[in-house]
Enzyme design. Structure first.
Site, PDB file in Angstrom:
ATOM      1  N   LYS A   1      49.456  47.007  37.509  1.00 60.78           N
ATOM      2  CA  LYS A   1      48.886  45.797  36.920  1.00 60.78           C
ATOM      3  C   LYS A   1      49.899  45.120  35.998  1.00 60.78           C
ATOM      4  O   LYS A   1      50.467  45.761  35.114  1.00 60.78           O
ATOM      5  CB  LYS A   1      47.624  46.176  36.138  1.00 60.78           C
ATOM      6  CG  LYS A   1      46.807  45.009  35.611  1.00 60.78           C
ATOM      7  CD  LYS A   1      45.529  45.533  34.959  1.00 60.78           C
ATOM      8  CE  LYS A   1      44.617  44.441  34.461  1.00 60.78           C
ATOM      9  NZ  LYS A   1      43.383  45.004  33.829  1.00 60.78           N
TER      10      LYS A   1
ATOM     11  N   GLU B   1      38.627  48.696  40.204  1.00 56.19           N
ATOM     12  CA  GLU B   1      39.617  49.134  39.213  1.00 56.19           C
ATOM     13  C   GLU B   1      39.130  50.385  38.473  1.00 56.19           C
ATOM     14  O   GLU B   1      37.944  50.544  38.203  1.00 56.19           O
ATOM     15  CB  GLU B   1      39.841  47.994  38.216  1.00 56.19           C
ATOM     16  CG  GLU B   1      40.833  48.301  37.110  1.00 56.19           C
ATOM     17  CD  GLU B   1      40.910  47.197  36.069  1.00 56.19           C
ATOM     18  OE1 GLU B   1      41.915  47.151  35.333  1.00 56.19           O
ATOM     19  OE2 GLU B   1      39.974  46.381  35.979  1.00 56.19           O
TER      20      GLU B   1
ATOM     21  N   CYS C   1      42.021  42.809  38.360  1.00 56.38           N
ATOM     22  CA  CYS C   1      41.149  42.279  37.317  1.00 56.38           C
ATOM     23  C   CYS C   1      41.739  41.062  36.593  1.00 56.38           C
ATOM     24  O   CYS C   1      41.776  39.964  37.154  1.00 56.38           O
ATOM     25  CB  CYS C   1      40.790  43.406  36.351  1.00 56.38           C
ATOM     26  SG  CYS C   1      39.275  43.090  35.398  1.00 56.38           S
TER      27      CYS C   1
END
Length: 261
Positions: free
Chosen positions: A111, A41, A145
């Site tokens: 995300k 990321e 994440c």
């Protein structure tokens, strides 16, 4: 599928250095002849610049697309290009781009779960959908994440019949035990391979914990990295996915009629 995970130690807020380093590491990983290479990321900036964040944006991912389109075609490798800070017309997103061996950007993912503890939700817009794609005929999904903590998201991807979940992250050393357990749990409960790639080193005050890994659908770790910069490469025997699903029938036996909120 043979996968290389690049556990990159980026330099915080130094995009020129990080773009150059990412290319060098991808070329190094390609010497192992993997089918797919993955980065962590926000590899181009670290997680994440708050002062003058727009200065660290890749406008519509254009720079990322130019570099990885070129590299994937030249090296004949699929690339999961981690994620970058990406400015679109309606705001700033944490975006992952996926490239096939022909150099085509075949998918992107914004995300969806923003890490409010570090203020990510104050600087970024939330993504609005899941992303499923095929690499060499194999159906895959991706999360970024904090997303890995949300079982509903990964199960939604699994119900799209993915066999590999890519997880790109900047996960801190302080909670590295969570990183290990969550990725292994997502592999077991969804009967999928998990290829999770983390960063290492320091960004601001936070030390990131590495421990990138390839995990099979039994939750067994095929390979795990240290907490230092390195590249790990391993093979996934995708034939075991169906064997496991024919043994433990979690999809046939599930009760979605009871899963109401």
């Amino acid at each position: 599928m043979k996968i290389s995970l690049i556990q990159m130690k980026m330099t915080f807020e130094d995009m020129e250095h990080n773009f150059k380093k990412a290319e060098e590491l991808i070329r190094l990983a390609a010497k192992e002849n993997p089918d797919t290479i993955a980065l962590p990321e926000t590899w181009s900036t670290g997680f994440f610049p708050k002062e003058n964040i727009k200065e660290f944006c890749d406008q519509n991912g254009n720079r990322t697309k130019r570099l990885f389109s070129k590299l994937s075609k030249e090296l004949n490798v699929n690339i999961i290009a981690g994620s970058v800070i990406n400015e679109k017309q309606d705001g700033i997103y944490n975006t992952s781009y996926i490239f096939n061996k022909q150099g085509e950007c075949i998918a992107e993912y914004d995300k969806t779960h923003l890490f409010s503890y570090m203020g990510e939700d104050q600087y970024f817009e939330k993504g609005s959908g899941i992303t499923v794609f095929e690499l060499d005929g194999i159906k895959c999904g991706i999360v970024i994440c904090y997303d890995i903590r949300f079982v509903e998201l990964v199960r939604t991807l699994a119900l799209q019949e993915i066999k590999i979940l890519f997880v790109v992250a900047q996960w801190p050393m302080l909670r590295i035990h969570h990183w290990q357990i969550l990725n292994e749990a997502r592999a077991i409960e969804n009967q999928i391979f998990v290829a999770c790639v983390n960063s290492c080193g320091r960004a601001g005050e936070t030390i990131y914990g590495g421990n990138s890994a390839l995990i099979d659908p039994w939750g067994e770790v095929i390979l795990r990295a240290s907490n230092q910069e390195e590249i790990i490469t391993g093979n996934l025997d995708l034939s075991i996915v169906e064997k496991i699903r024919d043994t433990i029938h979690v999809y046939k036996d599930r009760r979605p009629d009871l899963y109401q909120y």
